[in-house]
Scaffold this active site. Structure first.
Site, PDB file in Angstrom:
ATOM      1  N   LYS A   1       0.850  -1.194   0.000  1.00 28.71           N
ATOM      2  CA  LYS A   1       0.000   0.000   0.000  1.00 28.71           C
ATOM      3  C   LYS A   1       0.884   1.243   0.000  1.00 28.71           C
ATOM      4  O   LYS A   1       1.689   1.458   0.897  1.00 28.71           O
ATOM      5  CB  LYS A   1      -0.902  -0.007   1.241  1.00 28.71           C
ATOM      6  CG  LYS A   1      -1.753   1.242   1.352  1.00 28.71           C
ATOM      7  CD  LYS A   1      -2.788   1.157   2.455  1.00 28.71           C
ATOM      8  CE  LYS A   1      -3.535   2.473   2.570  1.00 28.71           C
ATOM      9  NZ  LYS A   1      -4.582   2.430   3.589  1.00 28.71           N
TER      10      LYS A   1
ATOM     11  N   LYS B   1      -2.279  -1.693  -3.744  1.00 28.07           N
ATOM     12  CA  LYS B   1      -3.167  -0.525  -3.718  1.00 28.07           C
ATOM     13  C   LYS B   1      -2.351   0.751  -3.845  1.00 28.07           C
ATOM     14  O   LYS B   1      -1.346   0.879  -3.145  1.00 28.07           O
ATOM     15  CB  LYS B   1      -3.923  -0.543  -2.384  1.00 28.07           C
ATOM     16  CG  LYS B   1      -4.849   0.615  -2.168  1.00 28.07           C
ATOM     17  CD  LYS B   1      -5.435   0.525  -0.785  1.00 28.07           C
ATOM     18  CE  LYS B   1      -6.142   1.815  -0.507  1.00 28.07           C
ATOM     19  NZ  LYS B   1      -6.313   2.086   0.874  1.00 28.07           N
TER      20      LYS B   1
HETATM   21  C1  PBG Z   1      -7.683   3.340   5.569  1.00 32.04           C
HETATM   22  C2  PBG Z   1      -7.899   3.222   4.113  1.00 32.04           C
HETATM   23  C3  PBG Z   1      -7.767   4.184   3.120  1.00 32.04           C
HETATM   24  C4  PBG Z   1      -8.214   3.605   1.937  1.00 32.04           C
HETATM   25  C5  PBG Z   1      -8.585   2.298   2.234  1.00 32.04           C
HETATM   26  N1  PBG Z   1      -8.361   2.082   3.579  1.00 32.04           N
HETATM   27  C6  PBG Z   1      -7.312   5.588   3.208  1.00 32.04           C
HETATM   28  C7  PBG Z   1      -5.907   5.898   3.477  1.00 32.04           C
HETATM   29  O1  PBG Z   1      -5.054   5.038   3.657  1.00 32.04           O
HETATM   30  O2  PBG Z   1      -5.651   7.107   3.582  1.00 32.04           O
HETATM   31  C8  PBG Z   1      -8.310   4.274   0.608  1.00 32.04           C
HETATM   32  C9  PBG Z   1      -9.414   3.768  -0.281  1.00 32.04           C
HETATM   33  C10 PBG Z   1      -9.715   4.647  -1.441  1.00 32.04           C
HETATM   34  O3  PBG Z   1      -9.060   5.676  -1.691  1.00 32.04           O
HETATM   35  O4  PBG Z   1     -10.650   4.289  -2.165  1.00 32.04           O
HETATM   36  N2  PBG Z   1      -6.362   3.499   5.950  1.00 32.04           N
END
Ligand code: PBG
Length: 327
Positions: free
Chosen positions: A194, A247
């Site tokens: 991520k 992601k």
């Molecule tokens: C929680 C999380 C996020 C997303 C999924 N889980 C936000 C982030 O990490 O700031 C993003 C999902 C999206 O942008 O559709 N940490």
């Protein structure tokens, strides 16, 4: 002209093109992310994600029904609590928003597969993904709370948990906690690869989870890095992750392909809020054709090696599968 090899032969008709297609997109591998919010009677459109809504527990059945009708059986819940505090207690409150939504969905939609995002950022007053020590997110203290959150989700009816916080060691901490409570068969899908990404912008508006200070770069990955992503993926598999997620999706398909080679577990990709918002914005201006773009984005994720696709376009993809436009 003496041409023995003519690749165009296999492109001669729709029937033939479909026969020789290398990538199949199917509904069973789609996961729809959705937002549940405290309150009642709420179906509120997210301004930066047109067509996506925040639901309260009593209204979320509407979207679940629509998904079920379209043949999308898998959802991922994000919670938007009323109250936030320093330690994100709403995340692991047995009566927290996600826990309530799970109990309701479990009862009304017993056939649906319910996954939860496990993180603190929607629940902390400072918007970071863990508890703070000064301005630093304290890794090891956060692990305990993440494990507690995951367990409370499973106890409320979650079929699978998906930690997205990017703390070191969270998969192991969650696995141990679930196992000790007897939930040895509940899978963990780790947001292992991520990146710290501007593509999450609209999500943070949707969930009100933007960090109050600083950014997430001390825990989410630097987008210049590739080998580091493989390291994260391998470590999470060692810790017991059953599925590895990459992601965002669109700008990170190289990572999908590499992770698929590196691990022997299923690989998921999450097409995040910014990807959705860009398509919606471009289409509303008439610059691009929404359906065709969505179909191409979906196929590319599977072509890169994904087994599972998380996308806000899941219902549209399911419709296009029914229409024979993708599949
Ligand atoms: C929680 C999380 C996020 C997303 C999924 N889980 C936000 C982030 O990490 O700031 C993003 C999902 C999206 O942008 O559709 N940490």
């Amino acid at each position: 002209m003496e041409l023995i090899k003519r690749p165009r032969r296999l492109r001669g008709s729709e029937v033939l093109r479909k026969m020789v297609r290398e990538t199949r997109v199917d509904k069973a591998s789609l996961i729809y992310p959705m937002f549940v919010k405290e309150g009642s009677g709420i179906i509120e459109e997210i301004p930066t994600m047109p067509g996506q809504y925040r639901y309260s527990v009593d209204t979320c059945g509407e979207i679940l029904l629509k998904l079920q009708d379209r043949g999308v059986n898998n959802v991922m819940f994000f919670g938007i609590p009323d109250h936030k505090d320093e330690v994100g207690s709403g995340a692991y409150d047995p009566d927290g928003i996600v826990q309530k939504a799970l109990r309701k969905a479990r009862k009304d939609f017993p056939g649906m597969y319910l996954i939860t995002d496990v993180c603190m950022c929607e629940y902390t007053s400072h918007g970071h993904c863990g508890v703070l020590c000064g301005e630093y997110v304290d890794n090891d203290r956060t692990l305990e709370l993440l494990a507690k959150t995951a367990l409370s989700h499973v106890e409320a009816g979650a079929d699978m948990v998906a930690p997205s916080d990017m703390m070191d060691g969270r998969v192991l901490a969650i696995r141990k906690c679930l196992d000790e409570a007897g939930h040895v068969t509940t899978p963990i899908m780790s947001y292992a690869v991520k990146y710290a990404s501007a593509f999450y912008g609209p999500f943070r508006d949707a969930a009100g989870s933007a960090p109050a200070f600083g950014d997430r770069k001390s825990y989410q990955m630097d987008f210049h890095n590739s080998r580091e992503g493989i390291k994260e993926a391998l470590m999470d598999v060692e810790e017991g992750a059953d599925i590895i997620m990459v992601k965002p999706a669109m700008s990170y398909l190289d990572m999908v392909a590499k992770v698929k080679e590196a691990v022997k577990v299923p690989v998921a990709a999450y097409s995040v809020s910014g990807e959705y918002a860009m398509v919606k914005a471009g289409a509303s201006l008439g610059y691009i054709e929404e359906d065709r773009i969505v179909a191409e984005m979906a196929a590319s994720v599977y072509r890169a090696g994904c087994d599972i696709y998380l996308t806000y376009f899941a219902p549209e993809i399911a419709r296009m599968i029914d229409e024979g436009r993708i599949g």
